[in-house]
Design an enzyme around this catalytic site. Structure first.
Site, PDB file in Angstrom:
ATOM      1  CE  LYS A 111      19.714  23.108  -5.457  1.00 14.18           C
ATOM      2  NZ  LYS A 111      20.021  23.095  -6.875  1.00 14.18           N
TER       3      LYS A 111
HETATM    4  C1  LIG Z   1      19.583  23.945  -7.837  1.00 15.91           C
HETATM    5  C2  LIG Z   1      20.287  23.965  -9.144  1.00 15.91           C
HETATM    6  C3  LIG Z   1      20.258  25.093  -9.988  1.00 15.91           C
HETATM    7  C4  LIG Z   1      19.447  26.319  -9.665  1.00 15.91           C
HETATM    8  O1  LIG Z   1      19.951  27.017  -8.570  1.00 15.91           O
HETATM    9  P1  LIG Z   1      19.071  28.125  -7.828  1.00 15.91           P
HETATM   10  O2  LIG Z   1      19.871  28.546  -6.668  1.00 15.91           O
HETATM   11  O3  LIG Z   1      17.800  27.427  -7.439  1.00 15.91           O
HETATM   12  O4  LIG Z   1      18.831  29.205  -8.808  1.00 15.91           O
HETATM   13  C5  LIG Z   1      20.995  25.059 -11.156  1.00 15.91           C
HETATM   14  N1  LIG Z   1      21.702  23.970 -11.511  1.00 15.91           N
HETATM   15  C6  LIG Z   1      21.753  22.866 -10.729  1.00 15.91           C
HETATM   16  C7  LIG Z   1      22.544  21.687 -11.190  1.00 15.91           C
HETATM   17  C8  LIG Z   1      21.054  22.813  -9.518  1.00 15.91           C
HETATM   18  O5  LIG Z   1      21.103  21.710  -8.756  1.00 15.91           O
END
Ligand SMILES: *Cc1c(COP(=O)(O)O)cnc(C)c1O
Length: 503
Positions: A111
């Site tokens: 993120k």
């Molecule tokens: C948010 C997240 C995901 C999923 O990502 P999306 O964009 O919601 O599909 C996968 N792995 C981690 C570690 C995350 O923080």
């Protein structure tokens, strides 16, 4: 480049409006009106660049009204907060198999790739729109987004941020990351309830006329940092293209050769960015959707049925414990040939019946494959991958590796494949250590130390440092207390406005 709503193609927005608004007034998602073309010339130019330059160049294709220089300035600021020279290194783990590590940022999950950049895009967008209000970011988090948003917005001028997390619903490490958050404009509160309660309460406050009016009187407007915001999606397109450039530069592939991307998925934001890169012309063979036990997306891709009336599982990949994958709406918009009336119908069905059905005959679905891994398969994958490839996977990335192994066994597809790796294994130290070492450690600090001894994988300093940071945010509120908390934090009504004095 204009933007349109998935539920009304005639409703248009500028890039700055898309970023500030977050969601279309008709409840649809905001999408680009067309896709810029990534031709050979552009791809060649990108291979010569470093990551911030690549990110700025890709963003410049989408963000009208933003100059290349200003985008580069934002990208340099954002990615200077990552460890090492390259914010998203591509690591070869086997012949034709690569890890795109997206977790070298301040909070150790992917993120950060977008949330370190979003505050710059948001502040600039407001300036471009002549909007001089202060921005209040409200976030409901199941763990990773909250911390990444706090780090992204901390001490950003003209902004304030409040994060609500389920008081008993996040991992020990995630909670510690949030309650120790530093910065002069940050607020954190636990909610007595689960993530859905937090999310629902926050959504209600966003549209509450009383809150809107009261904040406006103080020169404040609310905005959102969640993954449906275009300002979060756009920066993610860049790393798919960048990974391809890295493969070209290292001679692993030749020009025009197709690659697969495998993406662990929850809200469908990360993989959707990969799909947008494909729509721009990136040579992609397959985009492989990897779900955990909450396998609503892999069901959708095999049956064309999206049904949220099902059991919800708490797994060791909590950031994928999601039943409503918001960004899927953007794919459906494209795959139905941009039929906004159809999108509206499907999402009315979802709202009223909790399900919808769609014929999967569109050419746009061909690029997708999907699969899922249960908890045992995830654990086994972490264990075996360390044994065989000497590489430590976090549980989310392990789901992707497990799904890819199944796919490779079934298809004998030998296309070079990039696993999109979304978190540092140390962020989920207990589960990862227990999987690699067949252990039963429950203490997070001990698990971090043991994992480091057992695997010799480097532990990020930021994780070690968490231990010694003071707890600054202790507020826990009832489920119906979100509105009051917003007033308390931001307007200084009543008690508890300044978190910092609890330090
Ligand atoms: C948010 C997240 C995901 C999923 O990502 P999306 O964009 O919601 O599909 C996968 N792995 C981690 C570690 C995350 O923080």
């Amino acid at each position: 480049m204009k933007y349109v709503s998935t539920r009304d193609r005639m409703r248009t927005y500028t890039a700055a409006e898309a970023i500030v608004k977050g969601i279309s007034d008709d409840g649809g998602l905001i999408v680009p009106s067309s896709f810029p073309v990534l031709d050979d010339g552009k791809l060649n130019a990108l291979t010569e660049m470093d990551y911030p330059e690549r990110a700025a160049s890709v963003l410049a294709e989408y963000l009208d009204g933003f100059s290349c220089e200003e985008l580069l300035d934002y990208a340099r600021k954002a990615y200077s907060r990552f460890d090492g020279d390259d914010p998203c290194p591509l690591v070869k783990v086997d012949d034709g198999l690569y890890m795109l590590e997206l977790w070298h940022g301040p909070t150790f999950a992917f993120k950060d790739m977008a949330l370190t950049l979003l505050p710059h895009l948001m502040v600039a967008s407001k300036r471009k729109l002549g909007d001089d209000s202060r921005t209040l970011i409200l976030v409901a988090t199941s763990g990773d987004t909250g911390k990444a948003a706090l780090e992204g917005f901390r001490d950003v001028e003209g902004t304030e941020i409040i994060v609500f997390y389920p008081a008993d619903g996040v991992s020990a490490m995630q909670k510690r990351q949030m309650v120790t958050q530093q910065g002069s404009n940050v607020h954190v509160a636990g909610i007595k309830g689960n993530f859905d309660d937090a999310q629902t309460a926050v959504k209600r406050v966003f549209t509450d006329p009383e809150v809107i009016a009261k904040l406006k009187a103080h020169g404040i407007e609310m905005s959102s940092a969640n993954s449906i915001n275009w300002g979060r999606l756009a920066p993610q397109i860049a790393y798919y293209i960048s990974a391809y450039c890295d493969l070209l530069n290292s001679g692993e592939i030749t020009k025009g050769e197709k690659v697969n991307f495998v993406v662990p998925t929850g809200n469908f934001g990360n993989i959707l960015a990969g799909y947008y890169a494909y729509k721009m012309g990136l040579p992609v063979n397959k985009l492989i959707v990897a779900s955990n036990a909450n396998n609503i997306l892999s069901d959708f891709f095999s049956k064309g049925e999206y049904d949220i009336n099902r059991k919800f599982f708490k797994t060791m990949s909590p950031s994928m414990d999601i039943l409503v994958s918001s960004n899927l709406e953007r794919l459906i918009f494209e795959a139905t040939g941009r039929d906004s009336a159809k999108v509206r119908r499907l999402y009315d069905d979802l709202k009223n019946k909790g399900r919808f059905e769609l014929e999967l005959d569109a050419h746009d679905f061909d690029v997708f494959e999907a699969g899922w891994a249960d908890e045992d398969e995830t654990k086994e994958t972490i264990h075996n991958f360390f044994d065989l490839d000497d590489y430590v996977l976090d549980p989310h990335t392990a789901v992707a590796v497990s799904v890819y192994s199944d796919y490779a066994d079934e298809t004998d597809d030998a296309t070079p494949t990039v696993i999109v790796s979304t978190a540092s294994p140390y962020k989920f130290a207990c589960d990862v250590y227990n999987a690699v070492a067949d252990a039963r450690e429950k203490d997070t600090d001990k698990a971090v130390m043991k994992l480091s001894m057992f695997t010799a994988a480097e532990c990020p300093d930021g994780i070690l440092a968490l231990n010694s940071l003071p707890v600054r945010h202790t507020k826990v509120i009832p489920r119906d207390g979100v509105k009051q908390a917003v007033y308390d934090f931001v307007l200084g009504d009543g008690e508890g406005s300044a978190d910092a004095d609890k330090e």
